[in-house]
Scaffold this active site. Sequence first.
Site, PDB file in Angstrom:
ATOM      1  N   VAL A  50       0.670  -1.469   0.278  1.00  0.00           N
ATOM      2  CA  VAL A  50       0.536  -0.665   0.387  1.00  0.00           C
ATOM      3  C   VAL A  50       1.189   1.659   0.102  1.00  0.00           C
ATOM      4  O   VAL A  50       0.347   2.801  -0.553  1.00  0.00           O
ATOM      5  CB  VAL A  50      -1.201  -0.525   1.245  1.00  0.00           C
ATOM      6  CG1 VAL A  50      -2.050  -1.212   1.133  1.00  0.00           C
ATOM      7  CG2 VAL A  50      -0.089  -0.319   2.521  1.00  0.00           C
ATOM      8  N   SER A 128      -6.871   2.209  16.253  1.00  0.00           N
ATOM      9  CA  SER A 128      -6.772   1.771  17.030  1.00  0.00           C
ATOM     10  C   SER A 128      -7.273   2.693  18.645  1.00  0.00           C
ATOM     11  O   SER A 128      -7.714   3.646  18.510  1.00  0.00           O
ATOM     12  CB  SER A 128      -5.142   1.409  17.304  1.00  0.00           C
ATOM     13  OG  SER A 128      -4.851   1.027  18.802  1.00  0.00           O
ATOM     14  N   TYR A 141       3.497   4.249  15.920  1.00  0.00           N
ATOM     15  CA  TYR A 141       1.942   3.416  15.775  1.00  0.00           C
ATOM     16  C   TYR A 141       0.910   4.526  16.299  1.00  0.00           C
ATOM     17  O   TYR A 141      -0.448   4.837  15.362  1.00  0.00           O
ATOM     18  CB  TYR A 141       1.755   2.360  16.994  1.00  0.00           C
ATOM     19  CG  TYR A 141       0.675   1.541  16.436  1.00  0.00           C
ATOM     20  CD1 TYR A 141       0.778   0.574  15.394  1.00  0.00           C
ATOM     21  CD2 TYR A 141      -0.284   0.991  17.677  1.00  0.00           C
ATOM     22  CE1 TYR A 141      -1.065  -0.102  15.452  1.00  0.00           C
ATOM     23  CE2 TYR A 141      -1.517   0.614  17.297  1.00  0.00           C
ATOM     24  CZ  TYR A 141      -1.741   0.081  16.441  1.00  0.00           C
ATOM     25  OH  TYR A 141      -2.780  -0.655  15.901  1.00  0.00           O
ATOM     26  N   ALA A 142       0.916   5.151  17.754  1.00  0.00           N
ATOM     27  CA  ALA A 142      -0.503   5.704  17.963  1.00  0.00           C
ATOM     28  C   ALA A 142      -0.306   6.959  16.869  1.00  0.00           C
ATOM     29  O   ALA A 142      -1.483   7.740  16.643  1.00  0.00           O
ATOM     30  CB  ALA A 142      -0.131   6.598  19.481  1.00  0.00           C
ATOM     31  N   ALA A 143       0.298   7.731  16.546  1.00  0.00           N
ATOM     32  CA  ALA A 143       0.789   8.699  15.577  1.00  0.00           C
ATOM     33  C   ALA A 143       0.031   8.573  14.415  1.00  0.00           C
ATOM     34  O   ALA A 143      -0.934   8.939  13.687  1.00  0.00           O
ATOM     35  CB  ALA A 143       1.554   9.663  15.566  1.00  0.00           C
ATOM     36  N   SER A 144       0.098   7.472  13.832  1.00  0.00           N
ATOM     37  CA  SER A 144      -0.865   6.918  12.588  1.00  0.00           C
ATOM     38  C   SER A 144      -1.903   6.539  12.759  1.00  0.00           C
ATOM     39  O   SER A 144      -2.800   7.362  11.281  1.00  0.00           O
ATOM     40  CB  SER A 144       0.046   5.508  11.423  1.00  0.00           C
ATOM     41  OG  SER A 144      -0.079   4.399  13.054  1.00  0.00           O
ATOM     42  N   LYS A 145      -2.263   5.934  14.470  1.00  0.00           N
ATOM     43  CA  LYS A 145      -3.902   5.405  13.981  1.00  0.00           C
ATOM     44  C   LYS A 145      -4.752   7.073  14.611  1.00  0.00           C
ATOM     45  O   LYS A 145      -5.668   6.927  14.145  1.00  0.00           O
ATOM     46  CB  LYS A 145      -3.817   4.899  15.083  1.00  0.00           C
ATOM     47  CG  LYS A 145      -2.956   3.729  14.584  1.00  0.00           C
ATOM     48  CD  LYS A 145      -3.871   2.863  13.806  1.00  0.00           C
ATOM     49  CE  LYS A 145      -3.501   1.151  13.212  1.00  0.00           C
ATOM     50  NZ  LYS A 145      -3.582   1.162  11.976  1.00  0.00           N
ATOM     51  N   ILE A 174      -7.108  -7.514  19.804  1.00  0.00           N
ATOM     52  CA  ILE A 174      -8.126  -8.510  18.954  1.00  0.00           C
ATOM     53  C   ILE A 174      -7.331  -9.578  18.460  1.00  0.00           C
ATOM     54  O   ILE A 174      -5.647  -9.600  18.693  1.00  0.00           O
ATOM     55  CB  ILE A 174      -8.004  -7.721  17.920  1.00  0.00           C
ATOM     56  CG1 ILE A 174      -9.338  -6.689  18.103  1.00  0.00           C
ATOM     57  CG2 ILE A 174      -9.045  -8.590  16.974  1.00  0.00           C
ATOM     58  CD1 ILE A 174     -10.819  -6.763  18.542  1.00  0.00           C
TER      59      ILE A 174
HETATM   60  P1  NAD Z   1      -2.256  -8.346  11.220  1.00  0.00           P
HETATM   61  O1  NAD Z   1      -0.600  -8.494  11.132  1.00  0.00           O
HETATM   62  O2  NAD Z   1      -2.927 -10.279  11.090  1.00  0.00           O
HETATM   63  O3  NAD Z   1      -2.751  -8.331   9.525  1.00  0.00           O
HETATM   64  C1  NAD Z   1      -2.103  -7.022   8.657  1.00  0.00           C
HETATM   65  C2  NAD Z   1      -1.523  -6.901   7.525  1.00  0.00           C
HETATM   66  O4  NAD Z   1      -1.254  -6.032   6.910  1.00  0.00           O
HETATM   67  C3  NAD Z   1      -1.031  -8.652   7.210  1.00  0.00           C
HETATM   68  O5  NAD Z   1      -1.254  -9.578   6.716  1.00  0.00           O
HETATM   69  C4  NAD Z   1       0.039  -7.454   6.431  1.00  0.00           C
HETATM   70  O6  NAD Z   1       0.506  -8.301   5.452  1.00  0.00           O
HETATM   71  C5  NAD Z   1      -0.980  -6.255   6.186  1.00  0.00           C
HETATM   72  N1  NAD Z   1       0.099  -5.608   5.646  1.00  0.00           N
HETATM   73  C6  NAD Z   1       1.436  -4.836   6.205  1.00  0.00           C
HETATM   74  N2  NAD Z   1       2.047  -4.064   5.891  1.00  0.00           N
HETATM   75  C7  NAD Z   1       1.308  -3.807   4.150  1.00  0.00           C
HETATM   76  C8  NAD Z   1       1.241  -3.162   3.428  1.00  0.00           C
HETATM   77  N3  NAD Z   1       3.367  -1.735   3.104  1.00  0.00           N
HETATM   78  N4  NAD Z   1       0.942  -3.650   2.450  1.00  0.00           N
HETATM   79  C9  NAD Z   1      -0.048  -4.040   2.382  1.00  0.00           C
HETATM   80  N5  NAD Z   1      -0.307  -5.249   2.512  1.00  0.00           N
HETATM   81  C10 NAD Z   1      -0.391  -4.553   4.315  1.00  0.00           C
HETATM   82  O7  NAD Z   1      -2.735  -7.671  11.791  1.00  0.00           O
HETATM   83  P2  NAD Z   1      -4.174  -7.288  12.533  1.00  0.00           P
HETATM   84  O8  NAD Z   1      -4.104  -7.327  14.172  1.00  0.00           O
HETATM   85  O9  NAD Z   1      -5.071  -8.007  11.808  1.00  0.00           O
HETATM   86  O10 NAD Z   1      -4.767  -5.571  12.363  1.00  0.00           O
HETATM   87  C11 NAD Z   1      -5.110  -5.519  11.194  1.00  0.00           C
HETATM   88  C12 NAD Z   1      -5.336  -3.451  12.034  1.00  0.00           C
HETATM   89  O11 NAD Z   1      -6.060  -3.849  12.701  1.00  0.00           O
HETATM   90  C13 NAD Z   1      -3.919  -3.370  11.326  1.00  0.00           C
HETATM   91  O12 NAD Z   1      -4.538  -1.564  11.048  1.00  0.00           O
HETATM   92  C14 NAD Z   1      -3.732  -2.989  13.037  1.00  0.00           C
HETATM   93  O13 NAD Z   1      -3.443  -1.830  13.160  1.00  0.00           O
HETATM   94  C15 NAD Z   1      -5.748  -2.849  13.700  1.00  0.00           C
HETATM   95  N6  NAD Z   1      -4.765  -3.157  15.162  1.00  0.00           N
HETATM   96  C16 NAD Z   1      -5.086  -4.415  15.775  1.00  0.00           C
HETATM   97  C17 NAD Z   1      -5.617  -3.919  16.550  1.00  0.00           C
HETATM   98  C18 NAD Z   1      -5.067  -5.577  17.412  1.00  0.00           C
HETATM   99  O14 NAD Z   1      -4.765  -5.681  18.539  1.00  0.00           O
HETATM  100  N7  NAD Z   1      -5.409  -7.010  16.514  1.00  0.00           N
HETATM  101  C19 NAD Z   1      -5.715  -3.796  18.065  1.00  0.00           C
HETATM  102  C20 NAD Z   1      -5.753  -2.289  17.155  1.00  0.00           C
HETATM  103  C21 NAD Z   1      -6.140  -2.400  15.406  1.00  0.00           C
END
Ligand code: NAD
Length: 237
Positions: A50, A128, A141-145, A174
């Site tokens: 992305v 997040s 991370y917090a700044a990005s979100k 999660i």
């Molecule tokens: P995950 O690591 O299981 O999945 C993230 C996916 O993003 C992966 O498949 C990875 O290959 C893909 N990805 C990463 N960089 C990429 C790039 N440059 N281009 C394309 N794809 C890319 O993580 P998740 O827990 O499923 O997280 C999904 C979203 O939820 C994220 O944005 C994360 O910040 C957010 N989030 C997760 C949690 C948690 O507790 N798991 C909490 C809050 C927010």
Amino acid sequence: MRPTAVVTGAASGIGRELVAALQHDAWVAGLDRDPVDDDSPAAVHFRVDVTDRNAVGDVIDKIADERGGIDWVICAAGIIRDRVSWKMEGDEWDDVIQVNLTGAFNVVRASLAMLRRSRAGRVVFIGSINGTRGGFGQANYAASKAGLVGLARSLALELARDGVTVNVVTPGFIETPMTRSIPREALQRAIARTPLGRMGLPEDVAAAVRFLCSEESGFVTGVVLPVDGGQLLGATP
Ligand code: NAD
């Protein structure tokens, strides 16, 4: 014709579950830098980073050409590079902002013309709760979100005239590969601080996103919806 949805981060965790849930309502294209396994629920999967603006533009154009438009964009691709701020390297800051914030902008920007033409355009960012409250070792991370919230609210204003809604779902902890590396004791502490007493599941996040993509949510825009078991409320009694 069913709406056409684009989901980033579709190969794992929350994104994978989003694809599975949204395909009840839409034709779903998954985007991820990683490949998907054979039983991926996505109608079609594109391997794309992305952060690569040109590659994202090509993929979005391909989907729009094939489907005659794009109706929903859901950005879940995300990474963590946790380190306390005084030790954080420039690359760790840049990478997280590039993927989590700029990556989301790249995908939405490439889709804007199609979203504005859609009769029920929807954008949902996966933020997040740490974008709201901060996180120790998570300045990047917090700044990005937090940035996603400003981006969403600006887009919500700009796209309202076209009937496109733009919202942010902010998960707490999660169960996904992203949280698998967190030490057990830290997870136990997080669960203890969660009023509903458990970690969330990708399905919990997908249900909120599904609502925000539905026709029924057409008057909801610019909101930040926590899916966190009440974690943001503070200590449990
Ligand atoms: P995950 O690591 O299981 O999945 C993230 C996916 O993003 C992966 O498949 C990875 O290959 C893909 N990805 C990463 N960089 C990429 C790039 N440059 N281009 C394309 N794809 C890319 O993580 P998740 O827990 O499923 O997280 C999904 C979203 O939820 C994220 O944005 C994360 O910040 C957010 N989030 C997760 C949690 C948690 O507790 N798991 C909490 C809050 C927010």
